[in-house]
Design an enzyme around this catalytic site. Structure first.
Site, PDB file in Angstrom:
ATOM      1  N   VAL A  20       0.833  -1.206   0.000  1.00 61.90           N
ATOM      2  CA  VAL A  20       0.000   0.000   0.000  1.00 61.90           C
ATOM      3  C   VAL A  20       0.870   1.260   0.000  1.00 61.90           C
ATOM      4  O   VAL A  20       0.648   2.187  -0.793  1.00 61.90           O
ATOM      5  CB  VAL A  20      -0.963   0.007   1.215  1.00 61.90           C
ATOM      6  CG1 VAL A  20      -1.836   1.254   1.187  1.00 61.90           C
ATOM      7  CG2 VAL A  20      -1.829  -1.247   1.218  1.00 61.90           C
ATOM      8  N   LYS A 111      -6.930  -2.310   9.751  1.00 63.34           N
ATOM      9  CA  LYS A 111      -8.199  -2.832  10.311  1.00 63.34           C
ATOM     10  C   LYS A 111      -7.970  -3.534  11.643  1.00 63.34           C
ATOM     11  O   LYS A 111      -8.795  -3.440  12.547  1.00 63.34           O
ATOM     12  CB  LYS A 111      -8.869  -3.781   9.322  1.00 63.34           C
ATOM     13  CG  LYS A 111      -8.067  -5.010   9.022  1.00 63.34           C
ATOM     14  CD  LYS A 111      -8.442  -5.660   7.723  1.00 63.34           C
ATOM     15  CE  LYS A 111      -7.220  -6.240   7.101  1.00 63.34           C
ATOM     16  NZ  LYS A 111      -6.904  -5.958   5.796  1.00 63.34           N
ATOM     17  N   VAL A 138     -11.373  -0.846   5.599  1.00 69.55           N
ATOM     18  CA  VAL A 138     -12.511  -1.746   5.357  1.00 69.55           C
ATOM     19  C   VAL A 138     -12.862  -1.723   3.879  1.00 69.55           C
ATOM     20  O   VAL A 138     -13.160  -0.667   3.317  1.00 69.55           O
ATOM     21  CB  VAL A 138     -13.740  -1.305   6.176  1.00 69.55           C
ATOM     22  CG1 VAL A 138     -14.944  -2.175   5.859  1.00 69.55           C
ATOM     23  CG2 VAL A 138     -13.434  -1.348   7.664  1.00 69.55           C
ATOM     24  N   GLY A 140     -11.160  -1.915   1.191  1.00 70.96           N
ATOM     25  CA  GLY A 140     -10.225  -1.250   0.266  1.00 70.96           C
ATOM     26  C   GLY A 140     -10.758  -0.008  -0.391  1.00 70.96           C
ATOM     27  O   GLY A 140     -10.962   1.025   0.251  1.00 70.96           O
ATOM     28  N   ILE A 142     -13.665   0.655  -1.650  1.00 70.26           N
ATOM     29  CA  ILE A 142     -15.109   0.962  -1.530  1.00 70.26           C
ATOM     30  C   ILE A 142     -15.300   2.012  -0.424  1.00 70.26           C
ATOM     31  O   ILE A 142     -14.894   1.783   0.717  1.00 70.26           O
ATOM     32  CB  ILE A 142     -15.902  -0.316  -1.180  1.00 70.26           C
ATOM     33  CG1 ILE A 142     -15.791  -1.322  -2.311  1.00 70.26           C
ATOM     34  CG2 ILE A 142     -17.350   0.024  -0.882  1.00 70.26           C
ATOM     35  CD1 ILE A 142     -16.515  -2.631  -2.031  1.00 70.26           C
ATOM     36  N   GLY A 193      -1.723 -15.490  -5.680  1.00 69.58           N
ATOM     37  CA  GLY A 193      -1.364 -14.420  -4.740  1.00 69.58           C
ATOM     38  C   GLY A 193      -2.563 -13.807  -4.032  1.00 69.58           C
ATOM     39  O   GLY A 193      -2.416 -12.795  -3.341  1.00 69.58           O
ATOM     40  N   GLU A 196      -2.710 -15.962   1.418  1.00 71.10           N
ATOM     41  CA  GLU A 196      -1.397 -16.108   2.043  1.00 71.10           C
ATOM     42  C   GLU A 196      -1.050 -17.598   2.140  1.00 71.10           C
ATOM     43  O   GLU A 196      -1.943 -18.448   2.083  1.00 71.10           O
ATOM     44  CB  GLU A 196      -1.449 -15.579   3.483  1.00 71.10           C
ATOM     45  CG  GLU A 196      -1.984 -14.183   3.639  1.00 71.10           C
ATOM     46  CD  GLU A 196      -0.918 -13.130   3.407  1.00 71.10           C
ATOM     47  OE1 GLU A 196       0.270 -13.434   3.604  1.00 71.10           O
ATOM     48  OE2 GLU A 196      -1.283 -12.016   2.999  1.00 71.10           O
ATOM     49  N   LYS A 211     -13.241  -6.266  10.078  1.00 71.07           N
ATOM     50  CA  LYS A 211     -13.889  -5.231   9.255  1.00 71.07           C
ATOM     51  C   LYS A 211     -15.335  -5.001   9.687  1.00 71.07           C
ATOM     52  O   LYS A 211     -15.790  -3.853   9.745  1.00 71.07           O
ATOM     53  CB  LYS A 211     -13.836  -5.635   7.776  1.00 71.07           C
ATOM     54  CG  LYS A 211     -12.410  -5.634   7.224  1.00 71.07           C
ATOM     55  CD  LYS A 211     -12.393  -6.272   5.850  1.00 71.07           C
ATOM     56  CE  LYS A 211     -11.003  -6.379   5.281  1.00 71.07           C
ATOM     57  NZ  LYS A 211     -10.958  -7.256   4.106  1.00 71.07           N
ATOM     58  N   GLY A 308      -5.528  -4.892  -2.692  1.00 69.17           N
ATOM     59  CA  GLY A 308      -4.571  -4.610  -3.764  1.00 69.17           C
ATOM     60  C   GLY A 308      -3.940  -3.257  -3.487  1.00 69.17           C
ATOM     61  O   GLY A 308      -4.606  -2.343  -2.995  1.00 69.17           O
TER      62      GLY A 308
HETATM   63  P1  NAP Z   1       3.213  -4.844   3.732  1.00 71.34           P
HETATM   64  O1  NAP Z   1       3.367  -4.995   2.277  1.00 71.34           O
HETATM   65  O2  NAP Z   1       3.619  -5.962   4.641  1.00 71.34           O
HETATM   66  O3  NAP Z   1       4.085  -3.544   4.166  1.00 71.34           O
HETATM   67  C1  NAP Z   1       4.302  -3.172   5.493  1.00 71.34           C
HETATM   68  C2  NAP Z   1       5.369  -2.070   5.505  1.00 71.34           C
HETATM   69  O4  NAP Z   1       5.501  -1.583   6.845  1.00 71.34           O
HETATM   70  C3  NAP Z   1       6.742  -2.532   5.050  1.00 71.34           C
HETATM   71  O5  NAP Z   1       7.352  -1.520   4.268  1.00 71.34           O
HETATM   72  C4  NAP Z   1       7.529  -2.679   6.369  1.00 71.34           C
HETATM   73  O6  NAP Z   1       8.891  -2.386   6.251  1.00 71.34           O
HETATM   74  C5  NAP Z   1       6.870  -1.616   7.234  1.00 71.34           C
HETATM   75  N1  NAP Z   1       6.933  -1.917   8.652  1.00 71.34           N
HETATM   76  C6  NAP Z   1       6.345  -2.956   9.294  1.00 71.34           C
HETATM   77  N2  NAP Z   1       6.649  -2.900  10.607  1.00 71.34           N
HETATM   78  C7  NAP Z   1       7.436  -1.815  10.777  1.00 71.34           C
HETATM   79  C8  NAP Z   1       8.071  -1.222  11.908  1.00 71.34           C
HETATM   80  N3  NAP Z   1       7.976  -1.760  13.121  1.00 71.34           N
HETATM   81  N4  NAP Z   1       8.818  -0.102  11.714  1.00 71.34           N
HETATM   82  C9  NAP Z   1       8.941   0.442  10.482  1.00 71.34           C
HETATM   83  N5  NAP Z   1       8.354  -0.075   9.370  1.00 71.34           N
HETATM   84  C10 NAP Z   1       7.614  -1.186   9.532  1.00 71.34           C
HETATM   85  O7  NAP Z   1       1.733  -4.453   4.140  1.00 71.34           O
HETATM   86  P2  NAP Z   1       0.591  -3.869   3.172  1.00 71.34           P
HETATM   87  O8  NAP Z   1      -0.033  -4.973   2.402  1.00 71.34           O
HETATM   88  O9  NAP Z   1       1.109  -2.676   2.469  1.00 71.34           O
HETATM   89  O10 NAP Z   1      -0.502  -3.454   4.260  1.00 71.34           O
HETATM   90  C11 NAP Z   1      -0.311  -2.292   5.064  1.00 71.34           C
HETATM   91  C12 NAP Z   1      -1.592  -2.017   5.877  1.00 71.34           C
HETATM   92  O11 NAP Z   1      -2.668  -1.795   4.977  1.00 71.34           O
HETATM   93  C13 NAP Z   1      -2.036  -3.155   6.800  1.00 71.34           C
HETATM   94  O12 NAP Z   1      -2.613  -2.608   7.963  1.00 71.34           O
HETATM   95  C14 NAP Z   1      -3.101  -3.871   5.972  1.00 71.34           C
HETATM   96  O13 NAP Z   1      -4.048  -4.556   6.777  1.00 71.34           O
HETATM   97  C15 NAP Z   1      -3.743  -2.689   5.288  1.00 71.34           C
HETATM   98  N6  NAP Z   1      -4.429  -3.034   4.050  1.00 71.34           N
HETATM   99  C16 NAP Z   1      -3.767  -3.675   3.053  1.00 71.34           C
HETATM  100  C17 NAP Z   1      -4.429  -3.999   1.875  1.00 71.34           C
HETATM  101  C18 NAP Z   1      -3.724  -4.705   0.750  1.00 71.34           C
HETATM  102  O14 NAP Z   1      -4.364  -4.982  -0.272  1.00 71.34           O
HETATM  103  N7  NAP Z   1      -2.434  -4.998   0.861  1.00 71.34           N
HETATM  104  C19 NAP Z   1      -5.792  -3.679   1.735  1.00 71.34           C
HETATM  105  C20 NAP Z   1      -6.447  -2.984   2.761  1.00 71.34           C
HETATM  106  C21 NAP Z   1      -5.751  -2.664   3.921  1.00 71.34           C
HETATM  107  P3  NAP Z   1       9.888  -3.354   5.416  1.00 71.34           P
HETATM  108  O15 NAP Z   1       9.427  -3.244   3.969  1.00 71.34           O
HETATM  109  O16 NAP Z   1      11.244  -2.774   5.597  1.00 71.34           O
HETATM  110  O17 NAP Z   1       9.698  -4.724   5.975  1.00 71.34           O
END
Ligand code: NAP
Length: 431
Positions: A20, A111, A138, A140, A142, A193, A196, A211, A308
């Protein structure tokens, strides 16, 4: 072609640069001039906190923006707005509290954090007089949070139902369309993908549960947390259930439901039999949809991408523009202090049910089984038998019944000699 606008600079501190965060940095860069022309604000990501600064993330941010010191980002007086997209409870919670107490609006997609500590954070944001916005947490892309906070602020909402987990919707769609088994559909979701390696949070309903807790809190103005939500996942749904549902002109969807029951709130996530004519039945693959019912508004449905990097970043950017605009105008969109919700026990739920029961195929069995339903006030709407002899299966749909009566019926059915096993029990929409 118009000349690029300058606009008032808004300096953004990003906590996290994964799926994100990286997509958001790209979107801000792509849209900067258009957004500046429309809003008068020019967004710049100036600091990015990550765990590992040695990774080349290929995102358009200034040299030296990356740091491992997230606490310094939220304390930096040169940062106007903080975006938390690192995920998890800690250190995200502590960092958000510090940012709010430093007078910085915060946008988050987290969330898990909001479903467990939302009320505390909304109240801190109100006391600090700054925004805490979380559209992306919640469903994404929407805009359900905005709908509940703003458009429906005066609406007597009765129920919100959603397909709010794309992974499980993809798996159920595969099982329906291609007759695939649960295990094969899950494996395909993992290959693509969508799921998980450890799919528990999605398939057992925890993600949807977080959510629906956030949705319930906003829809009914009282604190609902993740632990309040009754959870049942899709791992027990079989290809035979999907086939039986299709035969009855229904499909099976994992629904999150938040509903008003008197002065109590019921919150649940479970696989549900949905009539094929219902708008939620048309929501397939990894798409999400949220269906809102209110006394005044009637029925409203929103449909779109629930996850996404780029769709989620789009929702975060919308919040960022709101938060920065509100901050410049000196007023925000507080949720304020919330009372704890009175949660209605699952035993008090009233709904229709689908049951599949394997029985011995001999005279009198149907009457014995039907009598058990009657003893517990569970009225049968339809019944079909498939198979013969040792393969006989009875599939029932009931009229609306109380969950406690249905559970008592199941208990007694399991005790009958003629019942070889009670298979799936699913709640059904309709009736
Ligand atoms: P992600 O790809 O795992 O990225 C997490 C990022 O946070 C990484 O860059 C990581 O650093 C950094 N990070 C984690 N812990 C840290 C810490 N203690 N100190 C500093 N940096 C830290 O996660 P994501 O998929 O982008 O999701 C992020 C958030 O959005 C989550 O809350 C998720 O539930 C929410 N979300 C995601 C989606 C989706 O489609 N992916 C949809 C809706 C909501 P490193 O890269 O160095 O490890």
């Amino acid at each position: 072609m118009e000349a690029p606008s300058t606009g008032t600079p808004v300096r953004v501190g990003l906590l996290g640069c994964g799926n994100v965060g990286a997509a958001l940095a790209v979107l801000i860069d792509e849209q900067r001039d258009d957004v500046a022309r429309r809003t008068g604000l020019s967004f710049q990501v100036v600091s990015v906190a990550v765990r590992d600064t040695s990774i080349d993330r290929g995102v358009p941010v200034p040299d030296g923006a990356f740091t491992t010191d997230a606490a310094a980002v939220v304390a930096d007086p040169d940062i106007d707005v903080v975006v938390e997209v690192m995920g998890g409870i800690e250190p995200a919670r502590t960092l958000i509290v510090a940012a709010l107490e430093n007078g910085k609006p915060v946008v988050t997609a987290n969330k898990e954090l909001l479903a467990n500590h939302g009320a505390e954070l909304y109240s801190i944001a109100e006391a600090a007089g700054v925004d805490l916005l979380f559209e992306a947490a919640v469903a994404g892309a929407i805009p359900i949070m905005r709908l509940l906070r703003e458009s429906f602020a005066g609406e007597p909402i009765t129920r919100v139902m959603g397909i709010i987990n794309g992974t499980t919707n993809f798996i159920l769609t595969k099982m329906s369309g291609e007759g695939t088994s649960y295990a094969d559909a899950l494996a395909e979701a993992q290959d693509l993908g969508y799921a998980e390696a450890d799919p528990t949070a999605d398939v057992e309903g925890h993600d949807a549960g977080a959510k629906i807790a956030i949705i319930a809190t906003l829809a009914f103005g009282a604190e609902v947390v993740a632990d309040d939500v009754y959870l049942e996942g899709i791992s027990g749904v079989t290809a035979a259930d999907i086939e039986a549902a299709a035969h009855l002109d229904h499909c099976i969807k994992l629904l999150g439901v938040a509903e008003r029951r008197g002065d109590e709130i019921g919150v649940r996530v479970h696989p549900t039999l949905v009539p094929n004519g219902h708008p939620l039945a048309a929501v397939n693959d990894s798409f999400n949809a949220v269906f809102v019912e209110g006394d005044a508004v009637g029925e409203v449905m929103l449909y779109g991408r629930g996850a996404g990097g780029r769709p989620t970043a789009s929702a975060v950017f919308g919040d960022l523009i709101d938060a920065a605009g509100n901050s410049a105008r000196g007023h925000g969109a507080p949720i304020g202090s919330l009372e704890r919700a009175r949660i209605s026990p699952m035993a008090d739920l009233e709904t229709a049910y689908y049951l599949a029961i394997d029985v011995d195929d001999r005279p009198g069995v149907l009457a014995t089984v039907a009598a058990v339903f009657g003893e517990h006030n569970v009225s049968i709407r339809s019944m079909e038998q498939s198979g013969l002899g040792g393969e006989a299966r009875l599939v029932f749909i009931t009229h609306r019944a109380r969950e406690s009566d249905l559970q008592a019926t199941l208990h007694d059915l399991r005790g009958l000699d003629a019942v070889r096993s009670v298979g799936s029990v699913l709640r059904a929409l309709g009736d």
